[in-house]
Design a protein around this motif. Structure first.
Motif, PDB file in Angstrom:
ATOM      1  N   THR A   1       0.829  -1.227   0.000  1.00  0.00           N
ATOM      2  CA  THR A   1       0.000   0.000   0.000  1.00  0.00           C
ATOM      3  C   THR A   1       0.855   1.265   0.000  1.00  0.00           C
ATOM      4  OG1 THR A   1      -0.119  -0.047   2.423  1.00  0.00           O
ATOM      5  CG2 THR A   1      -1.875  -1.185   1.208  1.00  0.00           C
ATOM      6  N   ASP A   2       2.168   1.117   0.005  1.00  0.00           N
ATOM      7  CA  ASP A   2       3.064   2.286   0.033  1.00  0.00           C
ATOM      8  C   ASP A   2       2.948   3.058  -1.292  1.00  0.00           C
ATOM      9  OD1 ASP A   2       6.142   2.816   1.634  1.00  0.00           O
ATOM     10  OD2 ASP A   2       5.444   3.973  -0.090  1.00  0.00           O
ATOM     11  N   ASP A   3       2.752   4.406  -1.171  1.00  0.00           N
ATOM     12  CA  ASP A   3       2.601   5.238  -2.376  1.00  0.00           C
ATOM     13  C   ASP A   3       3.859   5.221  -3.224  1.00  0.00           C
ATOM     14  OD1 ASP A   3       0.616   7.735  -0.618  1.00  0.00           O
ATOM     15  OD2 ASP A   3       0.027   5.898  -1.670  1.00  0.00           O
ATOM     16  N   GLU A   4       5.021   5.155  -2.567  1.00  0.00           N
ATOM     17  CA  GLU A   4       6.259   5.103  -3.339  1.00  0.00           C
ATOM     18  C   GLU A   4       6.322   3.822  -4.173  1.00  0.00           C
ATOM     19  OE1 GLU A   4       9.713   7.632  -1.160  1.00  0.00           O
ATOM     20  OE2 GLU A   4       9.318   5.639  -0.328  1.00  0.00           O
TER      21      GLU A   4
ATOM     22  N   ASP B   1      -3.174   0.644  -5.536  1.00  0.00           N
ATOM     23  CA  ASP B   1      -3.187   2.111  -5.678  1.00  0.00           C
ATOM     24  C   ASP B   1      -4.566   2.589  -5.260  1.00  0.00           C
ATOM     25  OD1 ASP B   1      -2.670   4.444  -8.466  1.00  0.00           O
ATOM     26  OD2 ASP B   1      -2.963   4.746  -6.296  1.00  0.00           O
TER      27      ASP B   1
ATOM     28  N   LYS C   1      -5.866   5.300  -5.338  1.00  0.00           N
ATOM     29  CA  LYS C   1      -6.480   6.268  -6.250  1.00  0.00           C
ATOM     30  C   LYS C   1      -7.203   5.541  -7.390  1.00  0.00           C
ATOM     31  CE  LYS C   1      -2.898   9.696  -5.301  1.00  0.00           C
ATOM     32  NZ  LYS C   1      -1.786  10.503  -5.867  1.00  0.00           N
TER      33      LYS C   1
END
Length: 607
Positions: free
Chosen positions: A90-93, A203, A205
């Motif tokens: 789940t890390d955005d990076e 993601d 989003k």
């Protein structure tokens, strides 16, 4: 009553019904057993069963508690690694890095960033051996402790599924995926087995967009340590996943074995687990205390067994001590009972023992008369001794008469003297064929006259048999040929005279009576099994199946078959000389021939 049998001498005293009655000693002993021994045995059996049942129940209860604790520990530990994996997928990076890999932008830089990120995760917790990511575009990036170059994967090349297959299974699911333990590789001299937790990268989003899959590879020792799988001769534990494959065990060769075909029946699974443990670990089912616990969350079975053999043996020792004390008391009381009944019972038993020896055919047995013997038993013993003495004399006379009747067909003395005169007449007239025939017959008669009823050397018996065969060959005008072959080792054996001549005579007289092809007679003599074996073969007309069956079954032919009376007498002589230890077997086919095999024990002539 007395029963006489030609096959075996049997002496039976007292009426058959009386033999079924119990002696006084037996009756006293039976009362003692019923009143003391049986209760002791039943008490010991009850104590053993009750103690064993309590041991099994207590062990099972403890195992259930222990199994639940192990299951909870596994869930707690694995949830901590799932949390770590959750942070990664789940890390955005991680989402940004996946977008770059899928777009094939800045791949070297992105690869280095991901590996540094994985290095930090790998050092965060023990037992993590590798972290791998597979992008949508098929790019595989890993940080692996089990390879000299940490960017190479230690397990994908050896795994049962390819990277593409793993990706296809995980990419569309929002569930945590568990891949069973498999062999990864040998590193630093040690074999490593890894299991894997995998999840698709999310993601938030755009939840439905495929980014990639991230996999944490964990050392199987993690499960081993949580289950407390230690080298212990008394217990054994292993872990089975929802596909019924062993994913953790102390013996690494067990890992990956499929134990059960897919079934929802827990009893069936339990029986298969027990059978596997019995075969592989070597625990005996009787001493095995077995327990399994099913985890609904992961679908796993935690299987454990405890070998109770040592505990049961300790209990058996204590029970054995109790039984030993009981046996000592039992023996002391038995001695007392025997002593009280000894004066009568011992005397009666002594008489019975002597009668039983006589039953086996030994007529030399006598019952010694003792002063302590009761008067009634003394009278029985005296009558028994007298009867056996008279019976032995009668049977000995009968044996001598039977042997003489079978051996002495005619008195050949006057024939020998007459033949000697005829022989000189044949020589004077130059009838040398008649001379040879008369000489052979004279040799036969001289052999029969000398040492009547005694034993002779085998070489003498063989020489006489050759003379006999020659005479018969002359009589039948060379209608048959004969071969007599005797091993050198048997020639110094002693046998009774004319022991197997009737079998040869039967083959010549009755087997060669038809006029047809050249007949053949073969006699073979050799040592075998502390005795001598004689084989007589001919290609004559054969013997009737009924006669062959009678002889092979040990039945006497008697006067019913005049044609084979000589064989019947010979069998009777063998039976008496050898004390029923001889063996005679005949194979015969009509118009094809006969094979007679004779074996009897024998002693070599001492030098």
């Amino acid at each position: 009553m007395i029963v006489y049998n030609k096959e075996n001498l049997l002496i039976k005293w007292v009426n058959g019904e009386n033999m079924k009655k119990d002696s006084l000693k037996v009756k006293l002993f039976r009362i003692f057993v019923i009143t003391l021994a049986i209760p002791i045995i039943l008490f010991g059996a009850f104590m053993s069963y009750n103690t064993l049942t309590m041991l099994r129940e207590n062990t099972r209860d403890l195992m259930k508690i222990n199994m639940k604790q192990k299951k909870d520990n596994i869930r707690l530990v694995l949830e901590s690694y799932e949390d770590l994996l959750y942070q990664a997928y789940t890390d955005d990076e991680m989402v940004v890095w996946m977008d770059k890999l899928n777009a094939e932008k800045d791949i070297p830089v992105t690869t280095g960033q991901i590996r540094r990120y994985f290095q930090g995760l790998l050092n965060a917790k023990d037992y993590i051996r590798a972290i791998t990511v597979i992008s949508k575009s098929g790019k595989v990036i890993t940080y692996d402790q089990l390879t000299p170059a940490t960017y190479e994967s230690s397990w994908i090349g050896n795994f049962s599924r390819t990277g593409e297959e793993i990706y296809e299974e995980v990419k569309t699911s929002n569930q945590m995926h568990f891949f069973a333990t498999e062999y990864a590789r040998k590193f630093a001299g040690e074999d490593y087995y890894l299991f894997h937790l995998a999840h698709r990268i999310i993601d938030y989003k755009n939840l439905d967009e495929e980014k990639g899959v991230i996999i944490i590879s964990l050392d199987e020792k993690l499960l081993n340590d949580v289950l407390q799988m230690e080298e212990d001769e008394l217990s054994y534990t292993f872990l089975v996943n929802e596909e019924y494959q062993i994913i953790s065990a102390l013996e690494k060769e067990m890992i990956g074995q499929r134990l059960v075909s897919e079934t929802d029946d827990p009893e069936k699974r339990t029986e298969i687990y027990k059978e596997y443990l019995s075969d592989y670990v070597g625990y005996h089912p009787f001493y095995m205390s077995f327990e399994q616990y099913h985890d609904e969350g992961y679908g796993w079975d935690v299987v454990s067994v405890v070998d109770q053999s040592s505990f049961i043996r300790e209990i058996a020792k204590k029970i054995g001590l109790i039984i030993l004390v009981a046996v000592v008391l039992f023996l002391m009381d038995s001695i007392l009972i025997v002593k009280l009944s000894n004066e009568l019972a011992v005397s009666v038993q002594h008489v019975i023992n002597k009668m039983q020896e006589t039953e086996k055919g030994d007529l030399s047995v006598r019952i010694p008369i003792e002063e302590k013997m009761p008067l009634e038993i003394e009278k029985i013993a005296g009558q028994f001794n007298g009867t056996i003495e008279r019976l032995g004399l009668a049977i000995e006379r009968q044996k001598i008469a039977e042997i003489r009747a079978m051996e002495a067909q005619i008195n050949p003395h006057f024939l020998y003297n007459t033949l000697d005169t005829i022989n000189w007449m044949a020589i004077e007239k130059e009838e040398y064929d008649i001379n040879n025939a008369i000489n052979s017959l004279a040799h036969i008669l001289r052999y029969a006259i000398s040492d009547f009823g005694e034993t002779v050397l085998m070489r003498d018996e063989i020489n006489w048999l050759k003379q006999y065969a020659f005479l018969q060959q002359y009589r039948f005008k060379n209608k048959f040929v004969y071969r007599i072959d005797a091993e050198e080792d048997v020639l110094d054996y002693r046998i009774h005279k004319l022991l197997f001549q009737p079998f040869v005579e039967n083959a010549i007289i009755h087997g060669f009576e038809k006029k047809q092809q050249q007949y053949l007679l073969e006699v073979t003599v050799r040592a075998q099994d502390n005795g001598v074996k004689i084989i007589i073969c001919d290609n004559g007309k054969g013997m009737e199946p009924e006669i062959v069956e009678q002889i092979n079954n040990g039945s006497r032919i008697g006067s019913r078959e005049k044609e084979h009376i000589g064989i019947d007498n010979a069998i009777g002589r063998l039976h008496m000389y050898c004390k029923a230890q001889e063996k005679i077997y005949i194979r015969s086919e009509i118009d094809k021939g006969t094979k007679i095999e004779i074996w009897f024990p024998i002693h070599q002539e001492s030098g």
